[in-house]
Design a protein around this motif. Sequence first.
Motif, mmCIF file in Angstrom:
data_model
loop_
_atom_site.group_PDB
_atom_site.id
_atom_site.type_symbol
_atom_site.label_atom_id
_atom_site.label_comp_id
_atom_site.label_asym_id
_atom_site.label_seq_id
_atom_site.Cartn_x
_atom_site.Cartn_y
_atom_site.Cartn_z
ATOM 1 N N ASN A 60 0.832 -1.033 -0.015
ATOM 2 C CA ASN A 60 -0.081 -0.016 -0.028
ATOM 3 C C ASN A 60 1.111 1.092 -0.022
ATOM 4 O O ASN A 60 1.811 1.364 1.086
ATOM 5 C CB ASN A 60 -1.045 0.092 1.198
ATOM 6 N N LEU A 61 0.948 2.098 -1.125
ATOM 7 C CA LEU A 61 1.962 3.083 -1.234
ATOM 8 C C LEU A 61 1.244 4.279 -0.257
ATOM 9 O O LEU A 61 2.184 5.094 -0.175
ATOM 10 C CB LEU A 61 1.949 3.784 -2.456
ATOM 11 N N THR A 62 0.135 4.237 0.078
ATOM 12 C CA THR A 62 -0.314 5.482 0.919
ATOM 13 C C THR A 62 0.380 5.385 2.286
ATOM 14 O O THR A 62 0.774 4.641 2.982
ATOM 15 C CB THR A 62 -1.794 5.184 1.383
ATOM 16 N N SER A 100 1.354 7.261 -10.487
ATOM 17 C CA SER A 100 0.372 6.197 -10.986
ATOM 18 C C SER A 100 0.982 4.892 -10.361
ATOM 19 O O SER A 100 2.314 4.524 -10.529
ATOM 20 C CB SER A 100 0.137 6.320 -12.432
ATOM 21 N N GLN A 101 0.150 3.961 -10.110
ATOM 22 C CA GLN A 101 0.497 2.529 -9.481
ATOM 23 C C GLN A 101 -0.268 1.812 -10.554
ATOM 24 O O GLN A 101 -1.528 1.811 -10.599
ATOM 25 C CB GLN A 101 0.189 2.428 -8.145
ATOM 26 N N GLY A 124 0.218 -7.927 -5.518
ATOM 27 C CA GLY A 124 0.393 -6.720 -4.568
ATOM 28 C C GLY A 124 1.944 -6.373 -4.741
ATOM 29 O O GLY A 124 2.447 -5.299 -4.065
ATOM 30 N N GLN A 125 2.558 -6.910 -5.568
ATOM 31 C CA GLN A 125 4.065 -6.507 -5.858
ATOM 32 C C GLN A 125 4.012 -5.460 -6.849
ATOM 33 O O GLN A 125 4.514 -5.725 -8.110
ATOM 34 C CB GLN A 125 4.914 -7.606 -6.199
ATOM 35 N N CYS A 126 3.235 -4.254 -6.780
ATOM 36 C CA CYS A 126 2.977 -3.342 -7.980
ATOM 37 C C CYS A 126 4.193 -2.687 -8.550
ATOM 38 O O CYS A 126 5.260 -2.255 -7.721
ATOM 39 C CB CYS A 126 1.914 -2.305 -7.239
ATOM 40 N N THR A 127 4.073 -2.269 -9.556
ATOM 41 C CA THR A 127 5.019 -1.073 -10.302
ATOM 42 C C THR A 127 4.407 0.193 -9.983
ATOM 43 O O THR A 127 3.069 0.346 -10.102
ATOM 44 C CB THR A 127 5.496 -1.697 -11.613
ATOM 45 N N PHE A 128 5.179 1.052 -10.108
ATOM 46 C CA PHE A 128 4.649 2.534 -10.009
ATOM 47 C C PHE A 128 5.479 3.594 -10.518
ATOM 48 O O PHE A 128 6.886 2.999 -10.861
ATOM 49 C CB PHE A 128 4.332 2.743 -8.378
ATOM 50 N N GLN A 139 8.984 -0.693 -7.693
ATOM 51 C CA GLN A 139 8.387 -1.826 -7.695
ATOM 52 C C GLN A 139 8.137 -1.778 -6.132
ATOM 53 O O GLN A 139 9.129 -1.588 -5.300
ATOM 54 C CB GLN A 139 8.653 -3.198 -8.226
ATOM 55 N N CYS A 140 7.120 -2.145 -5.658
ATOM 56 C CA CYS A 140 6.734 -2.375 -4.091
ATOM 57 C C CYS A 140 7.010 -3.900 -3.908
ATOM 58 O O CYS A 140 6.394 -4.775 -4.556
ATOM 59 C CB CYS A 140 5.538 -1.816 -3.730
#
Length: 112
Positions: free
Chosen positions: A3-5, A50-51, A57-61, A80-81
């Motif tokens: 969660n990037l927040t 932008s995500q 859940g291993q998102c790029t952004f 990436q997260c």
Amino acid sequence: QCNLTGWWENDLGSKMLVSMVDSQGNFSGEYHTAVSSAQKPIKPSPLVGSQHLDKDGQCTFGFTVNWKKFSDSTAVFVGQCFTGDNGEEVLQTSWLLREKVDSQSSDWKATR
């Protein structure tokens, strides 16, 4: 799931606040850099990004920071997260910084 927040801090002490990620993956916030070659005092700078929302859940952004409050430069970050075995979220990023130059012949030195 990442969660990037919220607040993030890097190895150099720079901090980033991501206000909220909407349902499309768009977000905004502020970047508080700890390093700068600008002559003016460092100030928090706006960011927009932008995500890619992945089910694993291993998102790029990616996001852009406009240093307009103290510099004539703009930076872009991509990353990436990851969620580690201990459950801690980690952002791995790369960045480019574009500084303003006086002429096209000086373009070669404008990007780091």
